[in-house]
Scaffold this motif. Structure first.
Motif, PDB file in Angstrom:
ATOM      1  N   GLN A  10     -33.818   5.538  20.776  1.00  0.00           N
ATOM      2  CA  GLN A  10     -34.092   6.647  21.672  1.00  0.00           C
ATOM      3  C   GLN A  10     -35.590   6.845  21.804  1.00  0.00           C
ATOM      4  OE1 GLN A  10     -32.237   9.056  23.496  1.00  0.00           O
ATOM      5  NE2 GLN A  10     -34.284   9.688  24.138  1.00  0.00           N
ATOM      6  N   VAL A  56     -40.202   6.093  19.066  1.00  0.00           N
ATOM      7  CA  VAL A  56     -38.855   5.542  18.953  1.00  0.00           C
ATOM      8  C   VAL A  56     -38.485   5.486  17.483  1.00  0.00           C
ATOM      9  CG1 VAL A  56     -37.304   3.642  19.506  1.00  0.00           C
ATOM     10  CG2 VAL A  56     -39.253   4.121  20.997  1.00  0.00           C
ATOM     11  N   ASP A  57     -37.558   6.336  17.075  1.00  0.00           N
ATOM     12  CA  ASP A  57     -37.075   6.362  15.694  1.00  0.00           C
ATOM     13  C   ASP A  57     -38.222   6.402  14.688  1.00  0.00           C
ATOM     14  OD1 ASP A  57     -34.500   6.256  16.672  1.00  0.00           O
ATOM     15  OD2 ASP A  57     -34.382   4.069  16.543  1.00  0.00           O
ATOM     16  N   ARG A  91     -31.853   2.414  24.599  1.00  0.00           N
ATOM     17  CA  ARG A  91     -31.040   3.065  23.567  1.00  0.00           C
ATOM     18  C   ARG A  91     -29.571   2.663  23.604  1.00  0.00           C
ATOM     19  NH1 ARG A  91     -30.846   9.414  25.457  1.00  0.00           N
ATOM     20  NH2 ARG A  91     -30.279   9.099  27.643  1.00  0.00           N
ATOM     21  N   LYS A  92     -29.124   2.098  24.738  1.00  0.00           N
ATOM     22  CA  LYS A  92     -27.717   1.718  24.831  1.00  0.00           C
ATOM     23  C   LYS A  92     -27.597   0.231  25.159  1.00  0.00           C
ATOM     24  CE  LYS A  92     -25.820   6.277  25.884  1.00  0.00           C
ATOM     25  NZ  LYS A  92     -25.064   7.110  26.848  1.00  0.00           N
ATOM     26  N   ASN A 132     -31.293  11.085  33.493  1.00  0.00           N
ATOM     27  CA  ASN A 132     -31.386  11.140  32.026  1.00  0.00           C
ATOM     28  C   ASN A 132     -32.805  11.505  31.587  1.00  0.00           C
ATOM     29  OD1 ASN A 132     -28.676  10.319  31.601  1.00  0.00           O
ATOM     30  ND2 ASN A 132     -29.262   8.183  31.939  1.00  0.00           N
ATOM     31  N   VAL A 153     -35.093   5.455  33.152  1.00  0.00           N
ATOM     32  CA  VAL A 153     -34.048   5.949  32.252  1.00  0.00           C
ATOM     33  C   VAL A 153     -32.704   6.196  32.921  1.00  0.00           C
ATOM     34  CG1 VAL A 153     -35.694   6.956  30.637  1.00  0.00           C
ATOM     35  CG2 VAL A 153     -34.903   8.320  32.572  1.00  0.00           C
ATOM     36  N   ASP A 172     -33.888  14.700  27.689  1.00  0.00           N
ATOM     37  CA  ASP A 172     -34.277  14.445  26.294  1.00  0.00           C
ATOM     38  C   ASP A 172     -35.420  13.433  26.204  1.00  0.00           C
ATOM     39  OD1 ASP A 172     -32.910  12.215  27.129  1.00  0.00           O
ATOM     40  OD2 ASP A 172     -31.532  12.132  25.416  1.00  0.00           O
ATOM     41  N   ARG A 231     -38.954   8.924  23.214  1.00  0.00           N
ATOM     42  CA  ARG A 231     -39.437  10.227  23.654  1.00  0.00           C
ATOM     43  C   ARG A 231     -40.948  10.137  23.850  1.00  0.00           C
ATOM     44  NH1 ARG A 231     -36.590  14.841  23.301  1.00  0.00           N
ATOM     45  NH2 ARG A 231     -38.521  16.018  23.060  1.00  0.00           N
TER      46      ARG A 231
END
Length: 455
Positions: A114, A125-126, A35-36, A270, A139, A273, A116
């Motif tokens: 992101q 993811v999205d 995600r980053k 992390n 993570v 979430d 989950r």
């Protein structure tokens, strides 16, 4: 939309990319979700940028000490904007190299966003669902935000945001007297800031033995770093200079006033979430994903690697996590986390290299121990370099002669400790090290003498 893979890796830190390389080389299709920025904490906000800053700070320190070596020079002028620019170049080169490697990896699909968990075998993811019989969580972690009175009332720095400073604080107050806090303390003192370290415990780095902790304290105080230990009631408030840190110590003023404050009290996984519950998982009280010695979670087909599993918070342990998982999956090995000898370093100058257990840890584990300690003043190389602060310490099992641990606090301590670390990994007893013939003049040459002087 749903896509199926042989494996999904969540996080492109230090374990994710090399694991992707091993799995794709074995013919698997792999989705790597980030995600980053690729590289995780180490490349972007940890080892790479901080050790680059440490190098700049040491350069300033060496210039200030030049007269002691017969070299006359003008006092150094620290340009923090240029120091930061150099750090960014090093970080970007490392990150770009990793991204290029991943971009050319056959069988890998890189997905930005992101992730989950939505099932034991699925990640979203999205709005897109990625399914796989193998899911690996890598993570990472972030700077912890403590429930400290007044923390919402003042601007504060973390180990990540302080990397973006383009100025030297007039007076930096650091809350936290452990590894992260002390590295920044010495670094910014050498850049020219007044520095005060506030620590709740009665000693710095309380996990170390008292003699090592006290030696570290002496090194920092010799450079003009103020220490406020046993701070039993830490709180923050606005102050006339910028920030007021209330410490309520038994000795000294009850408040420390500074222009800036760095909160360095640990890191938080992390995982909050990540949707663990949807996959049948639950984090422990500290936010870690529980795993067994093979890094398997309670749900078959899901592994947790790196900082989020609570089995080590270092780049090298994250890398070793991927090695353990890959060997077990692809080679039929039976590797476990318990096989590795713990080791780490504190990158003040001179650095601390640690292998295995401290004396206190060894005794708590039930060992009858023999120990030996030697000051760095006994090391010719340290004397020649004018860096005689620190010590060496060995801890050995008195019944089996097994090396249980060692510490080297002195020049090159982070490198010299590997001689002990490698022997411990190979299972060589202390007597084997005593028979070694090291090179002179080196820091490592005192190791046989040290282990030969066990009480």
């Amino acid at each position: 939309m749903t896509r199926a893979f042989d494996a999904v890796i969540v996080g492109a830190g230090q374990a994710g990319p090399p694991l992707a390389g091993r799995l794709t080389a074995a013919g698997m299709t792999v989705a790597l979700v980030e995600r980053k920025r690729v590289g995780g904490t180490c490349v972007n906000a940890g080892c790479t940028p901080t050790k680059t800053l440490v190098a700049s700070a040491r350069t300033a320190h060496v210039v200030r000490q030049a007269a002691e070596f017969g070299i006359d020079t003008a006092p150094p002028q620290v340009d923090m904007a240029r120091v930061r620019a150099r750090m960014r170049r090093v970080v970007e080169a490392s990150r770009d190299g990793l991204a290029a490697w991943l971009g050319g990896m056959e069988g890998l699909t890189m997905i930005r966003g992101q992730a989950r968990l939505v099932a034991p075998d699925a990640v979203e993811v999205d709005g897109e669902t990625l399914t796989a019989p193998r899911i690996f969580l890598n993570v990472g972690a972030r700077p912890a935000r403590p429930e400290m009175p007044g923390i919402d009332d003042v601007p504060y720095l973390t180990s990540t945001t302080i990397l973006e400073l383009d100025r030297v604080p007039q007076h930096l107050v650091i809350v936290g007297g452990s590894y992260i806090g002390l590295e920044f303390a010495q670094m910014y003192r050498r850049f020219g800031a007044d520095v005060t370290v506030v620590e709740r415990a009665p000693a710095l780095i309380p996990r170390e033995d008292p003699d090592v902790s006290q030696a570290i304290r002496g090194i920092l105080e010799a450079e003009g770093i103020a220490l406020r230990l046993d701070a039993d009631c830490i709180s923050l408030a606005p102050g006339p200079e910028g920030v007021c840190v209330r410490v309520s110590c038994a000795e000294g003023a009850p408040e420390v006033h500074g222009t800036d404050v760095l909160i360095a009290v640990g890191r938080t996984p992390n995982t909050d979430d990540l949707g663990l519950e949807a996959a049948g998982l639950a984090a422990d009280a500290r936010g870690f994903v529980p795993v067994n010695a093979r890094l398997e979670t309670a749900v078959p087909g899901i592994w947790a690697l790196g900082d989020c599993n609570g089995r080590g918070a270092f780049t090298h342990t994250s890398w070793n996590d991927h090695e353990i998982v890959a060997a077990n999956l692809l080679e039929g090995a039976e590797r476990e986390v318990s096989d590795r000898v713990p080791g780490y370093a504190l990158y003040i100058d001179p650095p601390l290299g640690r292998a295995g257990l401290t004396e206190a840890q060894a005794r708590a584990a039930g060992h009858r121990v023999r120990t030996a300690t030697r000051p760095m003043t006994r090391v010719g190389r340290a004397v020649e370099k004018g860096e005689t602060q620190g010590l060496m310490k060995a801890v050995v099992d008195a019944d089996t002669d097994a090396i249980l641990g060692a510490a080297i606090l002195g020049p090159g301590g982070d490198e010299a400790i590997h001689g002990v670390l490698d022997l411990m990994t190979a299972g060589v007893p202390a007597a084997g090290l005593v028979r070694a013939v090291p090179i002179h003049p080196t820091v490592s040459e005192l190791l046989p003498t040290l282990f030969g002087a066990l009480d």
